[in-house]
Structures are given as structure tokens and as C-alpha cells.
Design an enzyme around this catalytic site. Structure first.
Site, PDB file in Angstrom:
ATOM      1  N   GLY A 227       0.845  -1.195   0.000  1.00 51.58           N
ATOM      2  CA  GLY A 227       0.000   0.000   0.000  1.00 51.58           C
ATOM      3  C   GLY A 227       0.871   1.232   0.000  1.00 51.58           C
ATOM      4  O   GLY A 227       2.089   1.149   0.189  1.00 51.58           O
TER       5      GLY A 227
ATOM      6  N   GLN B 172       3.158   9.987   2.186  1.00 49.70           N
ATOM      7  CA  GLN B 172       4.482   9.343   2.094  1.00 49.70           C
ATOM      8  C   GLN B 172       5.301   9.885   0.913  1.00 49.70           C
ATOM      9  O   GLN B 172       6.528   9.707   0.898  1.00 49.70           O
ATOM     10  CB  GLN B 172       4.327   7.827   1.968  1.00 49.70           C
ATOM     11  CG  GLN B 172       3.755   7.176   3.237  1.00 49.70           C
ATOM     12  CD  GLN B 172       3.678   5.693   3.118  1.00 49.70           C
ATOM     13  OE1 GLN B 172       2.694   5.157   2.592  1.00 49.70           O
ATOM     14  NE2 GLN B 172       4.700   4.999   3.574  1.00 49.70           N
TER      15      GLN B 172
ATOM     16  N   CYS C   9       6.864  -0.215   7.151  1.00 52.76           N
ATOM     17  CA  CYS C   9       6.442   1.023   6.487  1.00 52.76           C
ATOM     18  C   CYS C   9       7.590   1.571   5.633  1.00 52.76           C
ATOM     19  O   CYS C   9       8.726   1.609   6.098  1.00 52.76           O
ATOM     20  CB  CYS C   9       6.040   2.059   7.542  1.00 52.76           C
ATOM     21  SG  CYS C   9       5.341   3.559   6.835  1.00 52.76           S
ATOM     22  N   LEU C  10       7.279   1.981   4.410  1.00 50.33           N
ATOM     23  CA  LEU C  10       8.321   2.530   3.530  1.00 50.33           C
ATOM     24  C   LEU C  10       8.924   3.802   4.109  1.00 50.33           C
ATOM     25  O   LEU C  10      10.037   4.178   3.764  1.00 50.33           O
ATOM     26  CB  LEU C  10       7.740   2.826   2.138  1.00 50.33           C
ATOM     27  CG  LEU C  10       7.334   1.620   1.295  1.00 50.33           C
ATOM     28  CD1 LEU C  10       6.791   2.080  -0.043  1.00 50.33           C
ATOM     29  CD2 LEU C  10       8.483   0.635   1.111  1.00 50.33           C
TER      30      LEU C  10
ATOM     31  N   HIS D  18      -3.791   0.817   8.001  1.00 50.02           N
ATOM     32  CA  HIS D  18      -2.416   1.354   7.986  1.00 50.02           C
ATOM     33  C   HIS D  18      -2.360   2.592   7.086  1.00 50.02           C
ATOM     34  O   HIS D  18      -1.772   3.608   7.452  1.00 50.02           O
ATOM     35  CB  HIS D  18      -1.454   0.267   7.480  1.00 50.02           C
ATOM     36  CG  HIS D  18      -0.028   0.685   7.358  1.00 50.02           C
ATOM     37  ND1 HIS D  18       0.980   0.153   8.122  1.00 50.02           N
ATOM     38  CD2 HIS D  18       0.574   1.579   6.524  1.00 50.02           C
ATOM     39  CE1 HIS D  18       2.144   0.702   7.787  1.00 50.02           C
ATOM     40  NE2 HIS D  18       1.926   1.580   6.815  1.00 50.02           N
ATOM     41  N   GLU D  19      -3.004   2.494   5.902  1.00 48.01           N
ATOM     42  CA  GLU D  19      -2.954   3.623   4.951  1.00 48.01           C
ATOM     43  C   GLU D  19      -3.781   4.811   5.419  1.00 48.01           C
ATOM     44  O   GLU D  19      -3.331   5.954   5.335  1.00 48.01           O
ATOM     45  CB  GLU D  19      -3.421   3.170   3.557  1.00 48.01           C
ATOM     46  CG  GLU D  19      -2.659   2.010   2.953  1.00 48.01           C
ATOM     47  CD  GLU D  19      -1.155   2.134   3.062  1.00 48.01           C
ATOM     48  OE1 GLU D  19      -0.474   1.095   3.097  1.00 48.01           O
ATOM     49  OE2 GLU D  19      -0.634   3.281   3.158  1.00 48.01           O
TER      50      GLU D  19
ATOM     51  N   HIS E 239      -2.031   6.873   7.888  1.00 50.16           N
ATOM     52  CA  HIS E 239      -1.072   7.826   7.306  1.00 50.16           C
ATOM     53  C   HIS E 239      -1.739   9.162   6.988  1.00 50.16           C
ATOM     54  O   HIS E 239      -1.128  10.224   7.116  1.00 50.16           O
ATOM     55  CB  HIS E 239      -0.445   7.271   6.013  1.00 50.16           C
ATOM     56  CG  HIS E 239       0.757   6.398   6.210  1.00 50.16           C
ATOM     57  ND1 HIS E 239       1.882   6.799   6.898  1.00 50.16           N
ATOM     58  CD2 HIS E 239       1.013   5.144   5.777  1.00 50.16           C
ATOM     59  CE1 HIS E 239       2.768   5.816   6.890  1.00 50.16           C
ATOM     60  NE2 HIS E 239       2.271   4.800   6.213  1.00 50.16           N
TER      61      HIS E 239
HETATM   62  O1  LIG Z   1       1.940   2.703   4.028  1.00 51.02           O
HETATM   63  C1  LIG Z   1       2.373   1.792   3.289  1.00 51.02           C
HETATM   64  N1  LIG Z   1       3.620   1.396   3.344  1.00 51.02           N
HETATM   65  O2  LIG Z   1       4.426   2.013   4.210  1.00 51.02           O
HETATM   66  C2  LIG Z   1       4.170   0.363   2.461  1.00 51.02           C
HETATM   67  C3  LIG Z   1       5.114  -0.583   3.163  1.00 51.02           C
HETATM   68  N2  LIG Z   1       4.413  -1.359   4.185  1.00 51.02           N
HETATM   69  C4  LIG Z   1       3.734  -2.453   3.825  1.00 51.02           C
HETATM   70  O3  LIG Z   1       3.616  -2.790   2.690  1.00 51.02           O
HETATM   71  C5  LIG Z   1       3.127  -3.218   4.946  1.00 51.02           C
HETATM   72  C6  LIG Z   1       3.807  -4.282   5.512  1.00 51.02           C
HETATM   73  C7  LIG Z   1       3.222  -4.995   6.535  1.00 51.02           C
HETATM   74  C8  LIG Z   1       1.977  -4.674   7.032  1.00 51.02           C
HETATM   75  C9  LIG Z   1       1.298  -3.615   6.457  1.00 51.02           C
HETATM   76 CL1  LIG Z   1      -0.256  -3.186   7.037  1.00 51.02          CL
HETATM   77  C10 LIG Z   1       1.867  -2.875   5.415  1.00 51.02           C
HETATM   78 CL2  LIG Z   1       1.030  -1.531   4.696  1.00 51.02          CL
HETATM   79 NI    NI Z   2       3.300   2.937   5.747  1.00 45.92          NI
END
Ligand SMILES: O=CN(O)CCNC(=O)c1cccc(Cl)c1Cl
Ligand code: NI
Length: 183
Positions: A60, A65, A110-111, A153-154, A157
Site C-alpha cells: 500500500g 508518504q 512502512c516505507l 495502515h494507509e 497515514h
Molecule cells: O503505508 C504503506 N507502506 O508504508 C508500504 C510498506 N508497508 C507495507 O507494505 C506493509 C507491511 C506490513 C503490514 C502492512 Cl499493514 C503494510 Cl502496509
Molecule cells: Ni506505511
């Protein structure tokens, strides 16, 4: 195309801002940005492109971000049944949610956070998300499992919330009673 150079990291004040609603119908610019976010998420799951452009994989991405303080998210993932889910939404919101909680047993990443932060992230097990797709059509999604977790999670943000804000400081691997662990 977006690369990791476009992604701001923890400590950048924008990650703690509340993003603004997108004026609908969306401008060409906002449509372009949202499309580029979905493209990043898809590219980040393609081994060749990961290698070629040094992408970090993600399922996501939220506009803050890439330092765009607008309420836009993109999600692309294969769920536990191997079904592909792809969403690019304007102004998503959790319209309702279960009392029951759930968490990913592998924790979250999270990126915008370069180091891994161990611990369980308790979230709602099921959510109903309302928003508008890239064509401007209203969508209402009833979500559970991994998809429910990623949407939360998104959307976090968009409200300046990072996943680790939810981890129990005293015992990172404690979870609320009766919370569902998602493998
Ligand atoms: O906001 C988006 N990111 O930061 C992208 C990177 N994180 C992931 O892909 C990720 C990894 C594990 C659990 C969740 Cl819930 C997510 Cl979202
Ligand atoms: Ni994230």
C-alpha cells in the site's frame, strides 16, 4: 514513475500532518498522482523492477508518504486466498468497524520507516471503508483479514499516525484479549 527517492522518511514533519480532503471531481494532477502511487505499489512487487529501480516492496501507499498532504491511498495485494485486490481511492474513511481486534502475527513495516520495529499492531478486525475511486465513483468496501489491516495502515497515514504508535510500549508482543492473529 515513483521511486524510493520520492518517499519521505520518519522525522519528516509531513508524516505527522493531517492530510486534506481531495476536491472532487479530482483534478488531472490528483488523478495522475494517485495513478503513480498505485503504479509504485505494483512495481514494488515485480522482482525485475525492484532490482532495476531499487524499490522497497509495499502492499500500500498513502499520499503523505510522497509529501502530498491529500487524502489519497493505493493498495495492491494478493490475499490469503491468492485473490488480487487493487484499489486507488480518494477520501477514504472508516465508516464503521468491529469491536473485535486483529493484528498481523508478522508485525507491520512502512516505507517511511527505514528500520524494522518489532511488535504487534492491534487494529479493528473488520472495517467498512467508504471513498471514491479514480473515476470518481463512490465505493463502499466491507473488509476483513489482511485487506482490513492494510486499509487501516494507509488511512492512519492520512491522519499522521504511524504503525508503531499502536505497539504496546511495555510489551510490544501483547495484544488485546480475544484479538485475532492474522498469519
Ligand atoms: O503505508 C504503506 N507502506 O508504508 C508500504 C510498506 N508497508 C507495507 O507494505 C506493509 C507491511 C506490513 C503490514 C502492512 Cl499493514 C503494510 Cl502496509
Ligand atoms: Ni506505511
Amino acid at each position: 514513475m515513483l521511486t524510493m527517492d520520492d518517499i519521505i522518511r520518519d522525522g519528516h514533519p509531513s508524516l505527522r500532518e493531517v492530510a486534506k480532503e481531495v476536491q472532487l471531481p479530482a483534478s488531472d494532477e490528483d488523478i495522475e498522482i494517485l495513478a503513480s502511487m498505485l503504479e509504485y505499489v505494483k512495481n514494488s512487487q515485480n522482482a525485475e523492477k525492484v532490482k532495476k529501480y531499487g524499490l522497497r516492496p509495499g502492499i500500500g501507499l498513502a499520499a503523505p508518504q510522497i509529501n502530498v498532504l491529500k487524502r489519497m491511498i493505493a493498495i495492491h495485494l494478493n490475499d490469503e486466498k491468492g485473490e488480487t485486490h487493487s484499489y486507488a481511492l480518494f477520501n477514504p474513511k472508516v465508516a464503521s468497524h468491529s469491536v473485535e481486534k486483529a493484528y498481523l502475527t508478522s508485525g507491520e513495516g512502512c516505507l517511511s520507516v527505514d528500520e524494522s520495529i518489532p511488535g504487534f499492531v492491534p487494529r479493528y478486525a473488520r472495517v467498512t471503508v467508504k471513498g471514491f475511486d479514480i473515476e470518481g465513483k463512490e465505493v463502499k468496501l466491507r473488509l476483513k483479514g489482511l485487506l482490513s489491516i492494510v486499509f487501516q495502515h494507509e488511512i492512519d497515514h492520512l491522519n499522521g499516525i504511524m504503525f508503531y504508535d499502536h505497539i504496546n510500549k511495555k510489551d510490544p508482543f501483547s495484544v488485546p484479549e480475544n484479538a485475532i492473529g492474522i498469519e
